[in-house]
Design a protein around this motif. Structure first.
Motif, short mmCIF file in Angstrom:
data_model
loop_
_atom_site.label_atom_id
_atom_site.label_comp_id
_atom_site.label_asym_id
_atom_site.label_seq_id
_atom_site.Cartn_x
_atom_site.Cartn_y
_atom_site.Cartn_z
N VAL A 44 -44.20 107.78 0.01
CA VAL A 44 -43.30 108.17 -1.09
C VAL A 44 -41.84 107.96 -0.66
CG1 VAL A 44 -42.48 110.10 -2.49
CG2 VAL A 44 -44.92 109.77 -2.16
N ASP A 45 -41.52 108.42 0.56
CA ASP A 45 -40.16 108.23 1.08
C ASP A 45 -39.78 106.75 1.09
OD1 ASP A 45 -39.92 110.89 1.48
OD2 ASP A 45 -40.15 110.84 3.66
N ALA A 46 -40.71 105.91 1.54
CA ALA A 46 -40.41 104.48 1.65
C ALA A 46 -40.08 103.91 0.27
CB ALA A 46 -41.61 103.74 2.27
N TRP A 47 -40.86 104.28 -0.72
CA TRP A 47 -40.60 103.76 -2.07
C TRP A 47 -39.29 104.30 -2.62
CZ3 TRP A 47 -42.54 99.70 -4.46
CH2 TRP A 47 -43.78 99.19 -4.03
N GLU A 48 -38.96 105.55 -2.30
CA GLU A 48 -37.68 106.08 -2.75
C GLU A 48 -36.53 105.28 -2.16
OE1 GLU A 48 -38.03 110.24 -1.82
OE2 GLU A 48 -39.06 110.66 -3.71
N THR A 49 -36.69 104.89 -0.90
CA THR A 49 -35.65 104.09 -0.25
C THR A 49 -35.56 102.70 -0.89
OG1 THR A 49 -36.14 105.27 1.78
CG2 THR A 49 -34.82 103.26 1.98
N TYR A 50 -36.73 102.11 -1.19
CA TYR A 50 -36.71 100.78 -1.83
C TYR A 50 -35.90 100.81 -3.13
CZ TYR A 50 -40.70 99.36 1.11
OH TYR A 50 -41.51 99.06 2.16
N PHE A 51 -36.09 101.86 -3.90
CA PHE A 51 -35.50 101.90 -5.24
C PHE A 51 -34.11 102.52 -5.26
CE2 PHE A 51 -39.71 100.84 -6.80
CZ PHE A 51 -39.41 100.07 -7.89
N ALA A 52 -33.66 103.07 -4.13
CA ALA A 52 -32.39 103.79 -4.11
C ALA A 52 -31.24 102.93 -4.65
CB ALA A 52 -32.08 104.28 -2.70
N ARG B 126 -28.56 97.98 -3.16
CA ARG B 126 -28.49 97.51 -4.54
C ARG B 126 -28.69 95.99 -4.60
NH1 ARG B 126 -25.80 98.61 -9.36
NH2 ARG B 126 -26.44 96.99 -10.82
N ALA B 127 -27.95 95.29 -3.74
CA ALA B 127 -28.05 93.82 -3.73
C ALA B 127 -29.47 93.40 -3.39
CB ALA B 127 -27.06 93.25 -2.72
N LYS B 128 -30.09 94.14 -2.48
CA LYS B 128 -31.43 93.80 -2.04
C LYS B 128 -32.44 93.92 -3.18
CE LYS B 128 -33.29 96.11 1.57
NZ LYS B 128 -33.28 96.78 2.89
N ILE B 129 -32.42 95.03 -3.88
CA ILE B 129 -33.43 95.22 -4.93
C ILE B 129 -33.14 94.31 -6.11
CG2 ILE B 129 -32.36 97.22 -6.08
CD1 ILE B 129 -35.39 98.23 -6.29
N ASP B 130 -31.86 94.05 -6.39
CA ASP B 130 -31.54 93.11 -7.47
C ASP B 130 -32.10 91.73 -7.17
OD1 ASP B 130 -30.35 94.91 -9.11
OD2 ASP B 130 -28.28 94.37 -8.61
N ALA B 131 -31.90 91.29 -5.93
CA ALA B 131 -32.39 89.97 -5.54
C ALA B 131 -33.91 89.91 -5.66
CB ALA B 131 -31.95 89.65 -4.11
N CYS B 132 -34.59 90.97 -5.25
CA CYS B 132 -36.05 90.97 -5.29
C CYS B 132 -36.56 91.07 -6.73
CB CYS B 132 -36.61 92.10 -4.45
SG CYS B 132 -36.41 91.80 -2.67
N LEU B 133 -35.87 91.80 -7.59
CA LEU B 133 -36.27 91.86 -9.00
C LEU B 133 -36.12 90.49 -9.66
CD1 LEU B 133 -34.79 95.31 -10.12
CD2 LEU B 133 -37.19 94.63 -10.24
N LEU B 179 -42.62 93.29 -5.20
CA LEU B 179 -41.31 93.87 -4.91
C LEU B 179 -41.28 94.43 -3.49
CD1 LEU B 179 -38.79 94.14 -6.64
CD2 LEU B 179 -39.59 96.40 -7.34
N ARG B 180 -42.35 95.13 -3.13
CA ARG B 180 -42.40 95.70 -1.78
C ARG B 180 -42.40 94.60 -0.73
NH1 ARG B 180 -47.18 99.61 0.00
NH2 ARG B 180 -48.42 97.75 -0.38
N ASP B 181 -43.21 93.57 -0.92
CA ASP B 181 -43.22 92.47 0.04
C ASP B 181 -41.83 91.90 0.21
OD1 ASP B 181 -45.87 92.84 0.36
OD2 ASP B 181 -46.51 91.17 -0.93
N CYS B 182 -41.17 91.68 -0.91
CA CYS B 182 -39.83 91.10 -0.87
C CYS B 182 -38.84 92.03 -0.17
CB CYS B 182 -39.37 90.81 -2.29
SG CYS B 182 -37.66 90.27 -2.41
N LEU B 183 -38.89 93.33 -0.50
CA LEU B 183 -37.93 94.29 0.08
C LEU B 183 -38.16 94.46 1.57
CD1 LEU B 183 -37.99 96.84 -2.84
CD2 LEU B 183 -35.94 95.72 -1.98
N GLU B 184 -39.41 94.35 2.00
CA GLU B 184 -39.69 94.51 3.41
C GLU B 184 -39.23 93.31 4.22
OE1 GLU B 184 -43.79 95.53 3.67
OE2 GLU B 184 -43.39 97.68 3.52
N GLN B 185 -39.21 92.15 3.56
CA GLN B 185 -38.74 90.94 4.25
C GLN B 185 -37.24 90.86 4.31
OE1 GLN B 185 -40.57 87.64 2.27
NE2 GLN B 185 -42.62 88.28 2.94
N ALA B 186 -36.60 91.40 3.28
CA ALA B 186 -35.14 91.27 3.20
C ALA B 186 -34.46 91.83 4.44
CB ALA B 186 -34.64 92.00 1.96
N PRO B 187 -33.37 91.21 4.89
CA PRO B 187 -32.66 91.71 6.07
C PRO B 187 -32.13 93.11 5.80
CG PRO B 187 -31.38 90.02 4.93
CD PRO B 187 -32.74 90.02 4.30
N LYS B 188 -32.19 93.92 6.81
CA LYS B 188 -31.73 95.31 6.66
C LYS B 188 -30.22 95.33 6.49
CE LYS B 188 -35.70 97.40 7.58
NZ LYS B 188 -36.38 98.44 6.87
#
Lengths: 219, 188
Positions: A44-52, B126-133, B179-188
């Protein structure tokens, strides 16, 4: 029912919870599970971070002034009886109330101590004792219950009635504080212990969880 | 700007820690710094000022009560506060009898001029999730956004996208996994 396109059902459930797709019943099931299932709550924490990042989309809108008044009334109105599940804030209030009663009942005896306090909490296993000697020069603090920490440190705080907590120093299992800090203490002074990085809070204010709270009384 | 944002995040971390010690001044300051952002969250989801204000009240009561469980660091403070507010709003939406039409939104346009204190940019994430979306099909990205930002359930999404519930569920789940695959690959 459509098949889930993943073996990772928990991960998907965590995602659906965070995104907000679940029904009321499903949400309650998830919330009941989180405190006891660390692997799941980590997801749950991980997904919250993804969407933050999306949180920025919300922008900012000023609420009407009465909202803060109502909040203060709910939290701080003196007549309101406070439920047991109150957090730390409520805990301090509760400690104060109990300490006043104990203070009124206690009979002074000659044990070489000027003031004592026991710091504890209903929400952690930690308990600490604080003793200030008769000369009023030293404060001794000791861990009574709870595991010692190695990767972090305990930090003792003085909570003024008005204003920010002041650090009194860090300690491992036991500690002795210098006289300068002790001089400003009296019966009724509230103390708290928080968990901090080695070397103490980097910000000058408590940053870690608060483990225990208590009030000094005359020995 | 980065320095400012970091300083604000540090201040929020410190404020929440002080709130955990029942420091009411810290609580007032935290409210001043964050209530505009959290109210915008509640309003966007409830689409009704009175209900959004109820959610906001519940949120700050819960923040006061649970501040002791907050783990500071890495700019998590604003995300923690927002999560509390979103969850309360979603819970309230789910038990609501009838959905509320977004009639009040027109007069509740978000403030344009964010003060430095309220403009707590999380620009990197923000930039990361926008790019993945953007890597998803446009309609699916829109559904994920709407689900998160507005708090739509599967059923509401199915109604609004005029798509069968099971179809919506399947492609939402696929989208979330991608989305998760993409976000996990994206540079921190």
């Amino acid at each position: 029912m459509t098949q889930t396109p993943t073996q990772d059902d928990d991960g998907m459930l965590a995602a659906e919870y965070v995104v907000g797709l679940l029904s009321s019943d499903e949400r309650q099931t998830v919330e009941a599970r989180m405190p006891t299932d660390r692997a799941f709550s980590a997801q749950v924490d991980a997904w919250e971070t993804y969407f933050a990042g999306l949180n920025e989309d919300y922008g900012s809108v000023q609420p009407s002034a009465k909202v803060k008044t109502n909040i203060d009334q709910r939290l701080f109105a003196p007549s309101r009886s406070q439920p047991r599940w109150w957090g730390w804030a409520g805990l301090v209030a509760a400690v104060l109330a109990v300490a006043v009663i104990i203070g009124a009942l206690s009979v002074s005896d000659d044990n070489g101590l000027r003031m004592i306090a026991e710091l504890d909490s209903s929400e952690s296993v930690y308990r600490f004792s604080v003793e200030i000697d008769d000369a009023g020069t030293d404060l001794d603090i000791a861990l009574l219950a709870g595991a010692p920490v190695t990767d972090r440190t305990f930090e003792l705080w003085l909570l003024p009635e008005d204003g920010a907590p002041e650090s009194l120093g860090t300690f491992a299992q036991t500690g002795r504080l210098p006289s300068t800090a002790v001089a400003q203490m009296q019966a009724g002074t509230v103390l708290a212990v928080s968990l901090e990085p080695i070397g103490g809070s980097p910000t000058g204010a408590p940053t870690g969880p608060v483990l225990a709270v208590g009030m000094l009384s005359d020995a | 700007m980065t320095g400012t944002v970091l300083e604000i995040q540090d201040e929020l971390d410190g404020l929440i820690a002080r709130v955990a010690l029942a420091d009411r001044r810290a609580f007032d300051r935290l409210y001043t710094m964050t209530s505009g952002r959290l109210f915008a969250v509640a309003l966007r989801m409830m689409k009704n000022r009175a209900e959004a204000e109820d959610v906001l009240q519940d949120a700050y009561v819960r923040i006061w009560q649970r501040a002791g469980s907050f783990r500071p660091g890495e700019g998590r403070s604003m995300s923690w506060l927002t999560t509390i507010t979103r969850n309360l709003a979603i819970d309230r939406m789910r038990v609501r009898v009838a959905p509320v039409a977004p009639i009040e939104m027109a007069q509740d346009v978000p403030d344009d001029g964010l003060t430095p204190e309220t403009a707590l940019a999380q620009s990197q994430s923000r930039a990361k999730i926008d790019a993945c979306l953007e890597e998803l099909e446009a309609q699916r990205a829109e559904a994920v956004r709407a689900a998160y930002l507005e708090g739509w359930s599967y059923q509401e999404l199915a109604d609004r996208f005029d798509t069968p519930l099971n179809t919506i569920r399947t492609w939402l789940r696929r989208s979330l996994l991608r989305l998760r695959d993409c976000l996990e690959q994206a540079p921190k």
